[in-house]
Each structure stands twice: as structure tokens, then as C-alpha cells.
Design a protein around this motif. Structure first.
Motif, PDB file in Angstrom:
ATOM      1  N   GLU A   1      12.006   6.057  13.802  1.00 16.55           N
ATOM      2  CA  GLU A   1      11.438   5.839  15.547  1.00 16.55           C
ATOM      3  C   GLU A   1      12.269   4.545  15.605  1.00 16.55           C
ATOM      4  N   PRO A   2      12.866   4.168  17.270  1.00 22.30           N
ATOM      5  CA  PRO A   2      13.143   3.753  17.733  1.00 22.30           C
ATOM      6  C   PRO A   2      12.881   2.596  17.993  1.00 22.30           C
ATOM      7  N   SER A   3      11.484   2.551  17.780  1.00 22.94           N
ATOM      8  CA  SER A   3      10.358   1.211  17.897  1.00 22.94           C
ATOM      9  C   SER A   3      10.491   0.234  16.815  1.00 22.94           C
ATOM     10  N   ALA A   4      11.596   1.137  15.262  1.00 23.78           N
ATOM     11  CA  ALA A   4      11.171   0.427  13.955  1.00 23.78           C
ATOM     12  C   ALA A   4      12.375  -0.334  14.163  1.00 23.78           C
ATOM     13  N   LYS A   5      12.969  -0.650  15.113  1.00 17.61           N
ATOM     14  CA  LYS A   5      14.091  -1.930  15.213  1.00 17.61           C
ATOM     15  C   LYS A   5      13.147  -3.430  15.271  1.00 17.61           C
ATOM     16  N   ILE A   6      11.547  -3.235  15.784  1.00 14.78           N
ATOM     17  CA  ILE A   6      11.504  -4.524  15.468  1.00 14.78           C
ATOM     18  C   ILE A   6      10.399  -5.103  14.471  1.00 14.78           C
ATOM     19  N   PHE A   7      11.592  -4.228  13.385  1.00  9.38           N
ATOM     20  CA  PHE A   7      11.021  -4.767  11.793  1.00  9.38           C
ATOM     21  C   PHE A   7      12.843  -5.074  10.957  1.00  9.38           C
TER      22      PHE A   7
ATOM     23  N   ILE B   1       4.095   3.440  13.459  1.00 11.06           N
ATOM     24  CA  ILE B   1       5.585   3.637  13.258  1.00 11.06           C
ATOM     25  C   ILE B   1       6.598   4.000  11.822  1.00 11.06           C
ATOM     26  N   ALA B   2       7.109   4.708  11.918  1.00  8.49           N
ATOM     27  CA  ALA B   2       8.208   6.070  11.252  1.00  8.49           C
ATOM     28  C   ALA B   2       9.297   4.615  11.075  1.00  8.49           C
ATOM     29  N   GLU B   3       9.797   4.995  10.202  1.00 12.43           N
ATOM     30  CA  GLU B   3      10.828   4.797   9.876  1.00 12.43           C
ATOM     31  C   GLU B   3      12.099   5.495  11.303  1.00 12.43           C
TER      32      GLU B   3
ATOM     33  N   LEU C   1       5.909   2.489   8.548  1.00 17.49           N
ATOM     34  CA  LEU C   1       5.875   3.886   6.853  1.00 17.49           C
ATOM     35  C   LEU C   1       7.052   4.466   6.933  1.00 17.49           C
ATOM     36  N   SER C   2       6.371   4.903   5.934  1.00 14.14           N
ATOM     37  CA  SER C   2       8.084   5.737   5.460  1.00 14.14           C
ATOM     38  C   SER C   2       7.926   6.829   6.250  1.00 14.14           C
ATOM     39  N   ASP C   3       8.650   7.936   6.598  1.00  8.68           N
ATOM     40  CA  ASP C   3       9.119   8.805   7.481  1.00  8.68           C
ATOM     41  C   ASP C   3       8.144  10.230   7.325  1.00  8.68           C
ATOM     42  N   PRO C   4       7.792  10.844   7.429  1.00  8.72           N
ATOM     43  CA  PRO C   4       6.774  11.641   7.012  1.00  8.72           C
ATOM     44  C   PRO C   4       7.893  13.039   7.132  1.00  8.72           C
ATOM     45  N   ASP C   5       7.252  13.807   5.649  1.00  7.84           N
ATOM     46  CA  ASP C   5       8.184  15.188   5.573  1.00  7.84           C
ATOM     47  C   ASP C   5       8.511  15.492   6.648  1.00  7.84           C
ATOM     48  N   GLY C   6       6.875  16.088   7.624  1.00  3.02           N
ATOM     49  CA  GLY C   6       7.313  17.169   8.255  1.00  3.02           C
ATOM     50  C   GLY C   6       7.266  16.416   9.897  1.00  3.02           C
ATOM     51  N   SER C   7       6.497  16.155  12.044  1.00  2.00           N
ATOM     52  CA  SER C   7       6.596  15.921  12.646  1.00  2.00           C
ATOM     53  C   SER C   7       5.922  14.462  12.734  1.00  2.00           C
TER      54      SER C   7
ATOM     55  N   TRP D   1       0.842  -0.938  -0.279  1.00  2.00           N
ATOM     56  CA  TRP D   1       0.058  -0.225   0.293  1.00  2.00           C
ATOM     57  C   TRP D   1       0.630   1.423  -0.097  1.00  2.00           C
ATOM     58  N   SER D   2       0.744   2.181  -1.001  1.00  2.00           N
ATOM     59  CA  SER D   2       1.211   3.483  -0.514  1.00  2.00           C
ATOM     60  C   SER D   2       0.195   4.575  -1.838  1.00  2.00           C
ATOM     61  N   THR D   3       0.345   5.924  -1.056  1.00  2.71           N
ATOM     62  CA  THR D   3       0.101   7.005  -1.870  1.00  2.71           C
ATOM     63  C   THR D   3       1.098   8.479  -1.398  1.00  2.71           C
ATOM     64  N   THR D   4       0.555   9.021  -2.301  1.00  2.00           N
ATOM     65  CA  THR D   4       1.064  10.111  -1.795  1.00  2.00           C
ATOM     66  C   THR D   4       1.682  10.577  -0.645  1.00  2.00           C
ATOM     67  N   GLY D   5       3.059  10.475  -0.007  1.00  3.32           N
ATOM     68  CA  GLY D   5       3.654  10.836   1.423  1.00  3.32           C
ATOM     69  C   GLY D   5       3.340  10.143   1.929  1.00  3.32           C
ATOM     70  N   LEU D   6       3.276   8.759   1.608  1.00  2.97           N
ATOM     71  CA  LEU D   6       2.445   7.852   2.812  1.00  2.97           C
ATOM     72  C   LEU D   6       2.707   6.711   2.220  1.00  2.97           C
ATOM     73  N   SER D   7       3.600   5.454   2.836  1.00  2.00           N
ATOM     74  CA  SER D   7       4.131   4.214   1.421  1.00  2.00           C
ATOM     75  C   SER D   7       4.298   3.274   3.338  1.00  2.00           C
TER      76      SER D   7
END
Length: 111
Positions: A104-110, A100-102, A63-69, A33-39
Motif C-alpha cells: 500500500e502507498p501508505s506503507a511509506k510512513i514506515f 497496512i499492507a507492505e 503487515l506482510s502483503d496478503p495472498d489475495g486482496s 508477531w507472526s502466524t501462517t499468512g500474516l506477519s
């Protein structure tokens, strides 16, 4: 493969029911799944029960990192709605999401 039912210590258990196969199909759909600004980069899902004993599917999405916060709320809603529809189509229970954003520290579960 990262869809699990009652995960073992390594987070993987082979499918043994049609419901398990549906969870695996859901995970593959989510990862595409993917769309503009989020995949979705990775996905994990497992069947569980809520505190009332009702079935639930717990889903963690990398998820891909957001452009902002944070991500655009419309895009995040679009993602969750698409995945809710797929879960319903597959006959899976209520879905509970953890996004979970890429970065973020919790991304390590992946990893």
C-alpha cells in the motif's frame, strides 16, 4: 524505535514515564508477531485521547502483503486479540489498530 508519546516532527520522543516504556515493550512484542499468512513487519504506537478525553493507544502495523486482496479475517482477528491481551498485560489503554499492507502507498510512513 517507533513507539511515541505525543510524537515530535521526526516521530520519536524518548520515554519519560513507565507508561512510555510499556508502549515501547508493546511495539517490540508486535514486531515479533507472526502466524501462517500474516506477519508484522513494523509497528508504531502512540498514546492519545479519544474525543471524550479517554486514553487510547493508536497502533499502526505494517503487515506482510496478503495472498489475495486482503488478509484472512481469522488471522487478522488473532493478531488483534494477541495485541489486545499484551496491551492489557502492560496496563495500556484501549487499542485502535490500523493495518497496512507492505504494497500500500501508505506503507511509506514506515520508511
Amino acid at each position: 524505535m517507533t513507539a511515541t508519546k505525543n510524537p515530535t516532527a521526526n516521530g520519536f520522543q524518548p520515554w519519560d514515564t513507565p507508561e512510555d516504556a510499556a508502549v515501547a515493550e508493546f511495539v517490540e512484542f508486535a514486531k515479533g508477531w507472526s502466524t501462517t499468512g500474516l506477519s508484522v513487519r513494523q509497528a508504531k504506537a502512540r498514546l492519545d485521547e479519544n474525543r471524550d478525553g479517554e486514553p487510547v493507544m493508536l497502533v499502526q502495523l505494517l503487515l506482510s502483503d496478503p495472498d489475495g486482496s486482503t488478509w484472512d479475517s481469522d488471522r487478522a482477528d488473532e493478531l488483534e486479540e494477541a495485541l489486545d491481551r499484551k496491551a492489557t498485560e502492560l496496563g495500556l489503554p484501549f487499542v485502535s489498530f490500523e493495518l497496512i499492507a507492505e504494497r500500500e502507498p501508505s506503507a511509506k510512513i514506515f520508511a
